[in-house]
Enzyme design. Structure first.
Site, short mmCIF file in Angstrom:
data_model
loop_
_atom_site.label_atom_id
_atom_site.label_comp_id
_atom_site.label_asym_id
_atom_site.label_seq_id
_atom_site.Cartn_x
_atom_site.Cartn_y
_atom_site.Cartn_z
N ILE A 45 0.89 -1.03 -0.14
CA ILE A 45 -0.05 -0.05 0.03
C ILE A 45 0.93 1.15 -0.07
O ILE A 45 1.59 1.57 0.81
CB ILE A 45 -1.01 -0.06 1.35
CG1 ILE A 45 -1.82 -1.08 1.37
CG2 ILE A 45 -1.94 1.22 1.12
CD1 ILE A 45 -2.39 -1.62 2.64
N GLU B 181 4.52 -7.92 2.62
CA GLU B 181 4.84 -8.72 3.68
C GLU B 181 4.35 -8.50 5.08
O GLU B 181 3.83 -9.16 5.80
CB GLU B 181 6.37 -9.16 3.71
CG GLU B 181 6.92 -9.74 2.76
CD GLU B 181 7.28 -8.91 1.40
OE1 GLU B 181 6.62 -7.66 1.22
OE2 GLU B 181 8.38 -9.21 0.55
N CYS C 240 12.41 -7.03 1.17
CA CYS C 240 13.47 -5.98 1.31
C CYS C 240 14.11 -6.22 2.92
O CYS C 240 13.39 -6.89 3.67
CB CYS C 240 12.71 -4.57 1.24
SG CYS C 240 11.56 -4.11 2.57
N1 THU Z 1 7.51 -4.29 -2.10
C1 THU Z 1 6.90 -5.14 -1.40
O1 THU Z 1 5.82 -4.93 -0.95
N2 THU Z 1 7.49 -6.37 -1.13
C2 THU Z 1 8.57 -6.58 -1.51
O2 THU Z 1 9.27 -7.67 -1.07
C3 THU Z 1 9.61 -5.61 -2.25
C4 THU Z 1 8.90 -4.51 -2.42
C5 THU Z 1 6.84 -2.95 -2.57
C6 THU Z 1 7.19 -1.92 -2.05
C7 THU Z 1 6.72 -0.70 -2.93
O3 THU Z 1 5.20 -0.53 -3.03
C8 THU Z 1 7.02 -1.35 -4.19
O4 THU Z 1 6.94 -2.84 -3.87
C9 THU Z 1 7.89 -1.04 -5.01
O5 THU Z 1 9.27 -1.24 -4.11
#
Ligand code: THU
Length: 163
Positions: free
Chosen positions: A61, A73, A110
């Site tokens: 989000i 996550e 991340c």
């Molecule tokens: N993002 C995630 O939701 N999970 C991950 O494992 C990597 C990155 C999201 C964060 C942001 O909204 C978008 O992906 C691009 O970085």
């Protein structure tokens, strides 16, 4: 010299994961459409398998003030702990769709999510298996978020018994 290494599994297709984890990955893929990602156009879905057999989902989000956004996550884990605080967490599947097209490269959690999942494992008193896949192709299964976060900082570092 000391070496850090870990082993992980690779599967060719979701069906090779077994029924429950295959279903979990399919749910993670399905919920990518619920993501709110107008800035990155990178829609991530996460699905958590609980020890009671239930599955809980989460998505990323985003926010116009970029650091305010939350990853799929942490969104999924917040939901699972909010709804089922006393239920064990077995596994989390993560996948995505991206405006840049198809890819067999999984989105690995991340750094902030690795730290977050690591503490959820401590709270859970058990590892959380991570099922990671791109938009297509191979699936990577990692035993624990701690495999991705060597020398993790955690509650043990703050809650010293003799202090
Ligand atoms: N993002 C995630 O939701 N999970 C991950 O494992 C990597 C990155 C999201 C964060 C942001 O909204 C978008 O992906 C691009 O970085």
């Amino acid at each position: 010299m000391a070496t850090y290494q870990f082993t992980y599994q690779e599967f060719l297709q979701p069906e090779d994961l077994g029924r429950e984890l295959c279903e979990l990955l399919k749910l993670a893929k399905k919920v990518t459409s619920n993501a709110y990602a107008p800035y990155s156009n990178f829609k991530v879905g996460a699905a958590i398998l609980l020890s009671n057999g239930k599955m809980v989902q989460g998505v990323n989000i985003e926010n116009a003030s970029y650091p305010v956004g939350v990853c799929a996550e942490r969104s999924a884990l917040a939901s699972a702990i909010s709804q089922y605080p006393d239920t064990g967490i077995i596994a989390m599947a993560i996948s995505y769709v991206s405006s840049s097209g198809k890819s067999d490269q999984p989105a690995f959690p991340c750094g902030m999510c690795r730290q977050f999942i690591s503490e959820c494992e401590d709270r859970n008193k058990k590892n959380i298996r991570l099922i990671l896949s791109g938009t297509e192709g191979k699936i990577v299964v990692i035993h624990s978020a701690k495999d991705l976060l060597p020398f993790a900082f955690g509650g043990k570092d703050l809650l010293k018994e003799d202090s």
